[in-house]
Write a protein that holds these residues in place. Sequence first.
Motif, PDB file in Angstrom:
ATOM      1  N   UNK B  49       0.840  -1.205   0.000  1.00 33.98           N
ATOM      2  CA  UNK B  49       0.000   0.000   0.000  1.00 33.98           C
ATOM      3  C   UNK B  49       0.875   1.256   0.000  1.00 33.98           C
ATOM      4  N   UNK B  50       1.920   1.233   0.806  1.00 36.46           N
ATOM      5  CA  UNK B  50       2.823   2.398   0.876  1.00 36.46           C
ATOM      6  C   UNK B  50       3.573   2.569  -0.443  1.00 36.46           C
ATOM      7  N   UNK B  51       4.039   1.458  -0.996  1.00 31.91           N
ATOM      8  CA  UNK B  51       4.783   1.523  -2.267  1.00 31.91           C
ATOM      9  C   UNK B  51       3.911   2.132  -3.366  1.00 31.91           C
ATOM     10  N   UNK B  52       2.657   1.705  -3.412  1.00 31.59           N
ATOM     11  CA  UNK B  52       1.736   2.216  -4.432  1.00 31.59           C
ATOM     12  C   UNK B  52       1.459   3.701  -4.186  1.00 31.59           C
ATOM     13  N   UNK B  53       1.218   4.039  -2.936  1.00 29.71           N
ATOM     14  CA  UNK B  53       0.898   5.424  -2.579  1.00 29.71           C
ATOM     15  C   UNK B  53       2.064   6.360  -2.874  1.00 29.71           C
ATOM     16  N   UNK B  54       3.260   5.899  -2.613  1.00 27.67           N
ATOM     17  CA  UNK B  54       4.455   6.745  -2.776  1.00 27.67           C
ATOM     18  C   UNK B  54       5.118   6.567  -4.149  1.00 27.67           C
ATOM     19  N   UNK B  55       4.503   5.718  -4.975  1.00 29.71           N
ATOM     20  CA  UNK B  55       5.007   5.478  -6.334  1.00 29.71           C
ATOM     21  C   UNK B  55       6.464   4.986  -6.327  1.00 29.71           C
ATOM     22  N   UNK B  56       6.691   3.976  -5.527  1.00 27.33           N
ATOM     23  CA  UNK B  56       8.039   3.402  -5.411  1.00 27.33           C
ATOM     24  C   UNK B  56       8.020   1.978  -5.978  1.00 27.33           C
TER      25      UNK B  56
END
Lengths: 210, 119
Positions: B49-56
Amino acid sequence: MKPHTPKPLVLCEGKEDKLVIETLADHSGLAGKLAFEDYGGKDNLRNYLKLLKASPEYVRGEYSKILVTRDADADFSSAWAAAKGAVQDVFSISPDSPGAWVQIEGGPEIAAWIIPGPGQTGMIESLCVNSSRSTMPEIIACLDSFVDCLNSNHGKPIHEKARFAIWTIAASGPDTKDRLSMERAIPNLPIDWNHQAFTPLKELLASISS
Amino acid sequence: MTQMGQAFARTLEIYCEIFANRPKILLIDEIENGLYYEGMEDFWKGLMAVLEDQDVQLFATTHSRECMEAAMRAAEPMDGNPLRFLRLDRRVDDPGKIVATTFGKEEMKTAMEFNREMR
């Protein structure tokens, strides 16, 4: 590091197919020369081939040849088209006819085989029943009458007569455990493993292990 | 912090890296280190979820089958195809040759169904 010799792989439609084909290979002097896997039913073949193609064993080159088998059931042509189509979809190559080997680019050779044999309908149990007609003719005759009787009086026809026959014979065995497990029952059934019904499949198995 | 377990410290370390340095690509070696296998799926859900949100984009290595399967389960309900597996193998006929194989959730799902090793 111990050198690894690539082995032929036989893919079987289900547990019973694997059991019978493995036992046939043992009776043909091929014990330990082939690897067997079951792909959990004809509807799983395509997904299983995709999995196989991505598996460590395939990528490392541990398979020398791959033989895909499946039952013809009621329609040989459909079964052949489905097996051929699955191979084509996954490996981008299409075998011309049952038992014909084609080379996968950068991989092993692959072939497909429809059980009981070219142009025939039926399943692995059909081979077992056909090969048992000489070793237990009275029992098979009884079962033929029983199946005819059920078909006439039960209201629903028995489509998988051979499977029904083999399970019935296994269930009538003297050992309780054999009655409940096809794995235990098959080696004890009076199947003639040298019967000509098995010959084409035996020859194919022998050819891939050589 | 010192009272928390290794998994907490590990997760916090990764999140700090994402939020503090804002990388586009993040590389993590042996991502399963410090994580208990039962908590891996939740770890992956949060991280994805964080990776998707932060575009990483994350490249993580692992030798853990549990870790691969947990990532697979975490990614399953997500839109699109956020997870790819990449495995390196040596050819038995040419041990000097290393082959990279990529596969996705379809193959991994079948592997889990058949209890087949994909490491």
